[in-house]
Scaffold this motif. Structure first.
Motif, mmCIF file in Angstrom:
data_model
loop_
_atom_site.group_PDB
_atom_site.id
_atom_site.type_symbol
_atom_site.label_atom_id
_atom_site.label_comp_id
_atom_site.label_asym_id
_atom_site.label_seq_id
_atom_site.Cartn_x
_atom_site.Cartn_y
_atom_site.Cartn_z
ATOM 1 N N GLY A 225 0.807 -1.212 0.000
ATOM 2 C CA GLY A 225 0.000 0.000 0.000
ATOM 3 C C GLY A 225 0.838 1.259 0.000
ATOM 4 O O GLY A 225 0.546 2.220 -0.720
ATOM 5 N N VAL A 226 1.903 1.259 0.813
ATOM 6 C CA VAL A 226 2.788 2.430 0.877
ATOM 7 C C VAL A 226 3.425 2.697 -0.477
ATOM 8 O O VAL A 226 3.447 3.845 -0.971
ATOM 9 N N LEU A 227 3.952 1.658 -1.105
ATOM 10 C CA LEU A 227 4.645 1.826 -2.384
ATOM 11 C C LEU A 227 3.688 2.262 -3.483
ATOM 12 O O LEU A 227 4.047 3.067 -4.354
ATOM 13 N N ASP A 228 2.464 1.748 -3.456
ATOM 14 C CA ASP A 228 1.487 2.105 -4.478
ATOM 15 C C ASP A 228 0.972 3.529 -4.290
ATOM 16 O O ASP A 228 0.978 4.341 -5.225
ATOM 17 N N ARG A 237 10.992 6.908 -5.186
ATOM 18 C CA ARG A 237 11.104 7.748 -4.002
ATOM 19 C C ARG A 237 11.462 6.907 -2.785
ATOM 20 O O ARG A 237 11.058 5.749 -2.674
ATOM 21 N N PRO A 238 12.198 7.466 -1.854
ATOM 22 C CA PRO A 238 12.543 6.710 -0.643
ATOM 23 C C PRO A 238 11.306 6.377 0.177
ATOM 24 O O PRO A 238 10.346 7.142 0.225
ATOM 25 N N VAL A 239 11.330 5.232 0.812
ATOM 26 C CA VAL A 239 10.249 4.837 1.708
ATOM 27 C C VAL A 239 10.359 5.686 2.971
ATOM 28 O O VAL A 239 11.434 5.782 3.571
ATOM 29 N N PRO A 240 9.287 6.310 3.399
ATOM 30 C CA PRO A 240 9.357 7.156 4.604
ATOM 31 C C PRO A 240 9.845 6.353 5.810
ATOM 32 O O PRO A 240 9.476 5.185 5.976
ATOM 33 N N PRO A 241 10.662 6.965 6.649
ATOM 34 C CA PRO A 241 11.152 6.250 7.837
ATOM 35 C C PRO A 241 10.029 5.686 8.702
ATOM 36 O O PRO A 241 10.162 4.594 9.258
ATOM 37 N N SER A 242 8.921 6.420 8.811
ATOM 38 C CA SER A 242 7.810 5.916 9.634
ATOM 39 C C SER A 242 7.219 4.652 9.029
ATOM 40 O O SER A 242 6.825 3.725 9.756
ATOM 41 N N ALA A 273 12.708 -7.656 13.412
ATOM 42 C CA ALA A 273 12.381 -6.271 13.074
ATOM 43 C C ALA A 273 13.591 -5.546 12.494
ATOM 44 O O ALA A 273 13.474 -4.805 11.504
ATOM 45 N N VAL A 274 14.754 -5.761 13.093
ATOM 46 C CA VAL A 274 15.979 -5.132 12.587
ATOM 47 C C VAL A 274 16.296 -5.634 11.183
ATOM 48 O O VAL A 274 16.614 -4.845 10.276
ATOM 49 N N LEU A 275 16.208 -6.945 10.969
ATOM 50 C CA LEU A 275 16.505 -7.515 9.658
ATOM 51 C C LEU A 275 15.496 -7.040 8.616
ATOM 52 O O LEU A 275 15.863 -6.782 7.459
ATOM 53 N N ALA A 276 14.230 -6.917 9.005
ATOM 54 C CA ALA A 276 13.220 -6.447 8.060
ATOM 55 C C ALA A 276 13.533 -5.027 7.594
ATOM 56 O O ALA A 276 13.454 -4.711 6.402
ATOM 57 N N ARG A 277 13.895 -4.168 8.538
ATOM 58 C CA ARG A 277 14.210 -2.781 8.179
ATOM 59 C C ARG A 277 15.466 -2.714 7.306
ATOM 60 O O ARG A 277 15.515 -1.978 6.316
ATOM 61 N N ARG A 278 16.465 -3.497 7.651
ATOM 62 C CA ARG A 278 17.707 -3.484 6.871
ATOM 63 C C ARG A 278 17.489 -4.005 5.453
ATOM 64 O O ARG A 278 17.974 -3.413 4.476
ATOM 65 N N THR A 279 16.778 -5.128 5.320
ATOM 66 C CA THR A 279 16.584 -5.690 3.979
ATOM 67 C C THR A 279 15.696 -4.776 3.134
ATOM 68 O O THR A 279 15.877 -4.694 1.910
ATOM 69 N N LEU A 280 14.763 -4.072 3.759
ATOM 70 C CA LEU A 280 13.976 -3.092 3.017
ATOM 71 C C LEU A 280 14.883 -1.983 2.490
ATOM 72 O O LEU A 280 14.774 -1.562 1.329
ATOM 73 N N HIS A 281 15.765 -1.496 3.328
ATOM 74 C CA HIS A 281 16.709 -0.466 2.889
ATOM 75 C C HIS A 281 17.571 -0.971 1.738
ATOM 76 O O HIS A 281 17.738 -0.298 0.717
ATOM 77 N N TRP A 282 18.122 -2.190 1.889
ATOM 78 C CA TRP A 282 19.012 -2.727 0.861
ATOM 79 C C TRP A 282 18.288 -2.966 -0.466
ATOM 80 O O TRP A 282 18.817 -2.629 -1.532
ATOM 81 N N SER A 295 17.812 6.194 0.976
ATOM 82 C CA SER A 295 17.744 5.398 2.214
ATOM 83 C C SER A 295 16.373 5.482 2.848
ATOM 84 O O SER A 295 15.707 6.510 2.821
ATOM 85 N N CYS A 296 15.942 4.338 3.447
ATOM 86 C CA CYS A 296 14.712 4.335 4.221
ATOM 87 C C CYS A 296 15.041 4.119 5.688
ATOM 88 O O CYS A 296 14.164 3.871 6.502
ATOM 89 N N ALA A 297 16.322 4.111 6.032
ATOM 90 C CA ALA A 297 16.729 3.856 7.427
ATOM 91 C C ALA A 297 16.917 5.175 8.155
ATOM 92 O O ALA A 297 17.080 6.223 7.540
#
Length: 297
Positions: A225-228, A237-242, A273-282, A295-297
């Motif tokens: 939903g966020v990406l769409d 565009r970068p994914v918002p940090p929130s 949670a940490v791995l999810a955020r990191r892999t999203l950034h990567w 970056s989304c981190a």
């Protein structure tokens, strides 16, 4: 203990039909450990080492699907399939030592069906299908439906895994795990994320944090939903940090971990949670959008 050694696939299926209790033996990286420590003593072993087609890799399958024979070793995945199967290649690189990677296989990992199997999160994220066969015929099982419990799967007693079908990546993929070392350890937890731009969806896979490998479906739906809504697929565009933080929270919520010698349930949720955020950034940093990625981190 009886030792069955078929010369080809037809003989292997016939042997399994005649002896449903026969335990398949290919690389033996899990089974031989259990035998050596007297943790398991099956009446029969079904040695598949002479079944040549199980070691084949077909990269010209219909719809750019890679077909991995059940005993293709991790070493070959690392060396040959980094481009079409990036998350699986990353996972394969973390499996054991070079000797183990030369023997162990995705088919064996699936047959064992351990919640901590390193290949499973990447297969879930990629949307793989497992080809099972018997003298009655063959079927393709979606990876989402394959695992039924700790070290249990949907295979019938007379079925063997012939191959794993994985669509070649059309977008960035990542895999990461937490352990006392980068390799040669059972994962405390693992996470994989794959972007599927052609369907504008994402898929995840979580290992060693529930009774079976699982997807974080609520996290996927949220990120879809966020990406769409933000036009991210079109503009990069970068994914918002929130949003990245919420995705990580939802990924952790998909877990049902236990306390054991490798880590506590609370630690596993935090690590996922940490791995999810990191892999999203990567993955999003590697997304080939016109404006690049940020970056989304």
């Amino acid at each position: 203990m009886d030792f069955l050694r078929p010369a080809d696939w037809r003989e292997a299926l016939a042997a399994k039909a005649a002896h449903p209790d026969a335990v398949p033996l290919a690389g033996g990286t899990d089974l031989m450990v259990e035998l050596n420590f007297d943790l398991r003593r099956p009446a029969r072993l079904l040695d598949l080492s002479r079944v040549g087609e199980l070691a084949d890799v077909d990269t010209a399958g219909e719809g750019d699907t890679v077909v991995l024979g059940a005993r293709v070793p991790y070493r070959d995945i690392v060396e040959r399939l980094r481009s079409p199967l990036p998350a699986l290649a990353l996972a394969a690189h973390t499996v054991g030592s070079p000797q183990i990677r030369a023997r162990g296989s995705v088919g064996g990992n699936l047959g064992t069906a351990s919640p901590a199997g390193d290949a499973h999160p990447a297969l879930l994220a990629a949307g793989a299908r497992v080809e099972a066969a018997s003298v009655r015929g063959s079927r393709l099982i979606p990876i989402d439906d394959f695992f039924t419990g700790p070290k249990r799967n949907v295979l019938a007693d007379d079925e063997l895994i012939r191959a794993v079908h994985v669509d070649a990546a059309r977008g960035p993929q990542q895999f990461a795990k937490v352990g006392t070392r980068n390799a040669m350890v059972i994962a405390v937890c693992a996470f994989s994320l794959a972007l599927h731009p052609h369907t504008r969806t994402v898929r995840t896979g979580i290992g060693s944090a529930a009774p079976t490998p699982v997807r974080a479906r609520a996290a996927e739906e949220f990120l879809d939903g966020v990406l769409d809504e933000g036009g991210h697929w079109d503009h990069g565009r970068p994914v918002p940090p929130s949003a990245a933080a919420r995705f990580a929270q939802l990924a952790a919520s998909a877990c049902a971990p236990i306390d054991d010698v490798r880590g506590s349930a609370d630690y596993r949720r935090h690590a996922v949670a940490v791995l999810a955020r990191r892999t999203l950034h990567w993955t999003w940093s590697a997304y080939p959008a016109p404006q690049g990625a940020a970056s989304c981190a």
